[in-house]
Enzyme design. Sequence first.
Site, PDB file in Angstrom:
ATOM      1  N   ASN A  10       0.880  -1.168   0.000  1.00  0.00           N
ATOM      2  CA  ASN A  10       0.000   0.000   0.000  1.00  0.00           C
ATOM      3  C   ASN A  10       0.915   1.214   0.000  1.00  0.00           C
ATOM      4  O   ASN A  10       1.506   1.542   1.026  1.00  0.00           O
ATOM      5  CB  ASN A  10      -0.887  -0.045   1.260  1.00  0.00           C
ATOM      6  CG  ASN A  10      -1.709   1.226   1.438  1.00  0.00           C
ATOM      7  OD1 ASN A  10      -1.790   2.052   0.534  1.00  0.00           O
ATOM      8  ND2 ASN A  10      -2.311   1.376   2.609  1.00  0.00           N
ATOM      9  N   LYS A  12       0.114   4.209  -0.226  1.00  0.00           N
ATOM     10  CA  LYS A  12      -0.523   5.388   0.383  1.00  0.00           C
ATOM     11  C   LYS A  12      -0.283   6.610  -0.516  1.00  0.00           C
ATOM     12  O   LYS A  12      -0.311   6.458  -1.732  1.00  0.00           O
ATOM     13  CB  LYS A  12      -0.010   5.596   1.814  1.00  0.00           C
ATOM     14  CG  LYS A  12      -0.142   4.309   2.640  1.00  0.00           C
ATOM     15  CD  LYS A  12       0.078   4.504   4.107  1.00  0.00           C
ATOM     16  CE  LYS A  12      -0.129   3.175   4.818  1.00  0.00           C
ATOM     17  NZ  LYS A  12      -0.039   3.266   6.250  1.00  0.00           N
ATOM     18  N   HIS A  95      -9.506   1.521   4.680  1.00  0.00           N
ATOM     19  CA  HIS A  95      -8.247   1.619   5.417  1.00  0.00           C
ATOM     20  C   HIS A  95      -8.448   2.540   6.628  1.00  0.00           C
ATOM     21  O   HIS A  95      -9.211   3.513   6.547  1.00  0.00           O
ATOM     22  CB  HIS A  95      -7.146   2.163   4.503  1.00  0.00           C
ATOM     23  CG  HIS A  95      -5.788   2.068   5.128  1.00  0.00           C
ATOM     24  ND1 HIS A  95      -5.351   2.994   6.038  1.00  0.00           N
ATOM     25  CD2 HIS A  95      -4.821   1.137   5.022  1.00  0.00           C
ATOM     26  CE1 HIS A  95      -4.136   2.642   6.453  1.00  0.00           C
ATOM     27  NE2 HIS A  95      -3.794   1.515   5.846  1.00  0.00           N
ATOM     28  N   GLU A  97      -6.772   4.850   7.783  1.00  0.00           N
ATOM     29  CA  GLU A  97      -6.497   6.266   7.512  1.00  0.00           C
ATOM     30  C   GLU A  97      -7.698   6.931   6.827  1.00  0.00           C
ATOM     31  O   GLU A  97      -7.963   8.107   7.048  1.00  0.00           O
ATOM     32  CB  GLU A  97      -5.213   6.401   6.668  1.00  0.00           C
ATOM     33  CG  GLU A  97      -3.982   6.098   7.519  1.00  0.00           C
ATOM     34  CD  GLU A  97      -2.815   5.495   6.758  1.00  0.00           C
ATOM     35  OE1 GLU A  97      -2.790   5.566   5.523  1.00  0.00           O
ATOM     36  OE2 GLU A  97      -1.914   4.929   7.426  1.00  0.00           O
ATOM     37  N   GLU A 165      -5.671  -4.904  10.398  1.00  0.00           N
ATOM     38  CA  GLU A 165      -4.626  -3.917  10.658  1.00  0.00           C
ATOM     39  C   GLU A 165      -4.902  -3.199  11.969  1.00  0.00           C
ATOM     40  O   GLU A 165      -5.677  -2.221  11.997  1.00  0.00           O
ATOM     41  CB  GLU A 165      -4.590  -2.890   9.526  1.00  0.00           C
ATOM     42  CG  GLU A 165      -4.298  -3.491   8.170  1.00  0.00           C
ATOM     43  CD  GLU A 165      -3.672  -2.468   7.225  1.00  0.00           C
ATOM     44  OE1 GLU A 165      -2.530  -2.687   6.827  1.00  0.00           O
ATOM     45  OE2 GLU A 165      -4.306  -1.455   6.938  1.00  0.00           O
ATOM     46  N   GLY A 171       2.389   2.083  10.777  1.00  0.00           N
ATOM     47  CA  GLY A 171       3.376   3.150  10.642  1.00  0.00           C
ATOM     48  C   GLY A 171       4.078   3.506  11.944  1.00  0.00           C
ATOM     49  O   GLY A 171       4.743   4.530  12.029  1.00  0.00           O
ATOM     50  N   SER A 211       3.195  -2.324  10.263  1.00  0.00           N
ATOM     51  CA  SER A 211       4.642  -2.435  10.465  1.00  0.00           C
ATOM     52  C   SER A 211       5.200  -3.820  10.131  1.00  0.00           C
ATOM     53  O   SER A 211       6.141  -4.283  10.768  1.00  0.00           O
ATOM     54  CB  SER A 211       5.029  -2.022  11.893  1.00  0.00           C
ATOM     55  OG  SER A 211       4.635  -0.678  12.132  1.00  0.00           O
TER      56      SER A 211
HETATM   57  P1  PGA Z   1       2.715   0.133   7.613  1.00  0.00           P
HETATM   58  O1  PGA Z   1       1.272   0.363   6.964  1.00  0.00           O
HETATM   59  O2  PGA Z   1       3.227  -1.163   7.030  1.00  0.00           O
HETATM   60  O3  PGA Z   1       3.525   1.326   7.179  1.00  0.00           O
HETATM   61  O4  PGA Z   1       2.547   0.041   9.075  1.00  0.00           O
HETATM   62  C1  PGA Z   1       0.385  -0.698   6.761  1.00  0.00           C
HETATM   63  C2  PGA Z   1      -0.897  -0.185   6.203  1.00  0.00           C
HETATM   64  O5  PGA Z   1      -1.374   0.864   6.672  1.00  0.00           O
HETATM   65  O6  PGA Z   1      -1.508  -0.793   5.299  1.00  0.00           O
END
Ligand code: PGA
Length: 248
Positions: A10, A12, A95, A97, A165, A171, A211
Amino acid sequence: MARKPFIAGNWKMNMTAESGKELIAQLKPLVKEAKCNVALCVPAILIPAMVKAAKGSKIKIGAQNVHFAKSGAYTGEISADMLKEYGVKYVIIGHSERRQYFGETDETVNKRTLFALENELTPIVCVGETLSERENGETEKVLLKQLTVGLNGVTDVTKLVIAYEPVWAIGTGKTATDEQAQETIKYIRNTLGKIFGVKNANRVIIQYGGSMNAQNCKGLMAQPDIDGGLIGGASLKPDFATIVNFDK
Ligand code: PGA
């Protein structure tokens, strides 16, 4: 039936056409022998260029959102037809976010998921609890609501992918432990079993996200209910190939 692992990146709101092309060129030879399904979900504007860049490789290009109307006055949104025109197969929906910053709710997740399925796109439906929800012992309650409302009306659950997630792991560098991720994903699978039948639930691909990286992927992927990963930060580097090749 064995579930085929699925590793998806992803991006983003990262990368440009130029840096994206470069990364895909680096990844192509590295993922040539991958036994899992591989996708990169890229910003909408990069889709055409990345589809071209990934042509002839294992890497499928996915999107990060899709609207639930065929077309219309929805400034800033993207339609299923637009995605399909470029051969996009996967689309991330809900997601955290999007939920946190853009008002996405279980209800809109549901509408987007149903519309994606109707259009033969494969939704990667994201679910997960926040840190305070976990600390208050509400993880299962939150997931139950996200799954029952988010997947309401789905007729064939095997046509979608779930990404678990935990918001506190995204992140932050704080991955869920292998056991925490397995235990929660097992709960998700059991819940899907209650809604859609055990046989169907046992066929659903469930990813872990938060992560996940080249170091911790092996342990997570060794868990019986974890079928893949949704990778943010670590999908922006050639290192992503190490995750794709987790079984080597
Ligand atoms: P990350 O993000 O691997 O940077 O923690 C995962 C995601 O939000 O899909």
